[in-house]
Design a protein around this motif. Structure first.
Motif, mmCIF file in Angstrom:
data_model
loop_
_atom_site.group_PDB
_atom_site.id
_atom_site.type_symbol
_atom_site.label_atom_id
_atom_site.label_comp_id
_atom_site.label_asym_id
_atom_site.label_seq_id
_atom_site.Cartn_x
_atom_site.Cartn_y
_atom_site.Cartn_z
ATOM 1 N N THR A 69 -13.238 -47.562 -36.681
ATOM 2 C CA THR A 69 -12.119 -46.831 -37.262
ATOM 3 C C THR A 69 -11.241 -47.735 -38.113
ATOM 4 O OG1 THR A 69 -10.236 -45.381 -36.770
ATOM 5 C CG2 THR A 69 -10.630 -47.182 -35.239
ATOM 6 N N LEU A 70 -10.517 -47.120 -39.011
ATOM 7 C CA LEU A 70 -9.472 -47.787 -39.777
ATOM 8 C C LEU A 70 -8.098 -47.356 -39.278
ATOM 9 C CD1 LEU A 70 -10.942 -47.230 -43.357
ATOM 10 C CD2 LEU A 70 -11.218 -49.234 -41.888
ATOM 11 N N ASP A 71 -8.074 -46.465 -38.300
ATOM 12 C CA ASP A 71 -6.860 -45.832 -37.793
ATOM 13 C C ASP A 71 -6.202 -46.705 -36.725
ATOM 14 O OD1 ASP A 71 -4.925 -44.194 -36.633
ATOM 15 O OD2 ASP A 71 -6.188 -42.407 -36.715
ATOM 16 N N SER A 72 -5.045 -47.259 -37.026
ATOM 17 C CA SER A 72 -4.364 -48.171 -36.100
ATOM 18 C C SER A 72 -3.866 -47.473 -34.833
ATOM 19 C CB SER A 72 -3.196 -48.860 -36.810
ATOM 20 O OG SER A 72 -2.250 -47.900 -37.234
ATOM 21 N N PRO A 86 -12.743 -49.482 -26.637
ATOM 22 C CA PRO A 86 -13.345 -50.503 -27.499
ATOM 23 C C PRO A 86 -13.447 -50.000 -28.944
ATOM 24 C CG PRO A 86 -14.776 -50.000 -25.621
ATOM 25 C CD PRO A 86 -13.673 -48.996 -25.641
ATOM 26 N N VAL A 87 -12.850 -50.747 -29.857
ATOM 27 C CA VAL A 87 -12.870 -50.349 -31.260
ATOM 28 C C VAL A 87 -13.333 -51.505 -32.131
ATOM 29 C CG1 VAL A 87 -11.073 -48.591 -31.083
ATOM 30 C CG2 VAL A 87 -10.435 -50.915 -31.609
ATOM 31 N N LEU A 88 -13.965 -51.151 -33.239
ATOM 32 C CA LEU A 88 -14.261 -52.074 -34.327
ATOM 33 C C LEU A 88 -13.323 -51.680 -35.449
ATOM 34 C CD1 LEU A 88 -18.154 -51.937 -34.248
ATOM 35 C CD2 LEU A 88 -16.700 -53.771 -33.398
ATOM 36 N N MET A 89 -12.406 -52.584 -35.790
ATOM 37 C CA MET A 89 -11.378 -52.256 -36.753
ATOM 38 C C MET A 89 -11.004 -53.515 -37.539
ATOM 39 S SD MET A 89 -7.517 -50.857 -35.842
ATOM 40 C CE MET A 89 -8.194 -49.943 -34.501
ATOM 41 N N PRO A 90 -10.882 -53.398 -38.846
ATOM 42 C CA PRO A 90 -10.423 -54.567 -39.604
ATOM 43 C C PRO A 90 -8.992 -54.945 -39.179
ATOM 44 C CG PRO A 90 -10.789 -52.675 -41.047
ATOM 45 C CD PRO A 90 -11.100 -52.242 -39.668
ATOM 46 N N ASP A 91 -8.693 -56.219 -39.204
ATOM 47 C CA ASP A 91 -7.344 -56.677 -38.826
ATOM 48 C C ASP A 91 -6.323 -56.418 -39.892
ATOM 49 O OD1 ASP A 91 -8.125 -57.587 -36.338
ATOM 50 O OD2 ASP A 91 -8.719 -59.529 -37.134
#
Length: 91
Positions: A69-72, A86-91
């Protein structure tokens, strides 16, 4: 797909991942509506979208999966009320 579009990107690569089986979505929204409603009620102050509630519920049903996701907001959402998702998300 919504967030990809918002960032000016196409959804075609997402569908390619679905077609290859890299991403699986085995979910019946009719069966899950009670739990979805409860999630949206719990996070009503954020507010949680139906799509977000579906992803949180999927994480409850499939404990070994991760959410891309890109959703913070997923930094705040919890599965089973208090477990980090557990998420994969850009910092």
């Amino acid at each position: 797909a919504f967030l990809l579009k918002r960032e000016g990107r196409e959804a075609d690569p997402l569908f390619a991942l679905l077609e290859r089986g890299v991403i699986r979505i085995a979910f019946d929204i009719q069966e899950e509506q009670t739990d979805l409603r409860a999630l949206m009620h719990r996070y009503r102050n954020r507010p949680m979208s139906l799509a977000d509630a579906c992803l949180v519920r999927l994480s409850e049903l499939h404990a070994t999966g991760e959410i891309l996701t890109l959703d913070s907001d997923f930094r705040f959402y919890r599965r089973h009320e208090n477990k980090v998702i557990p998420v994969l998300m850009p910092d």
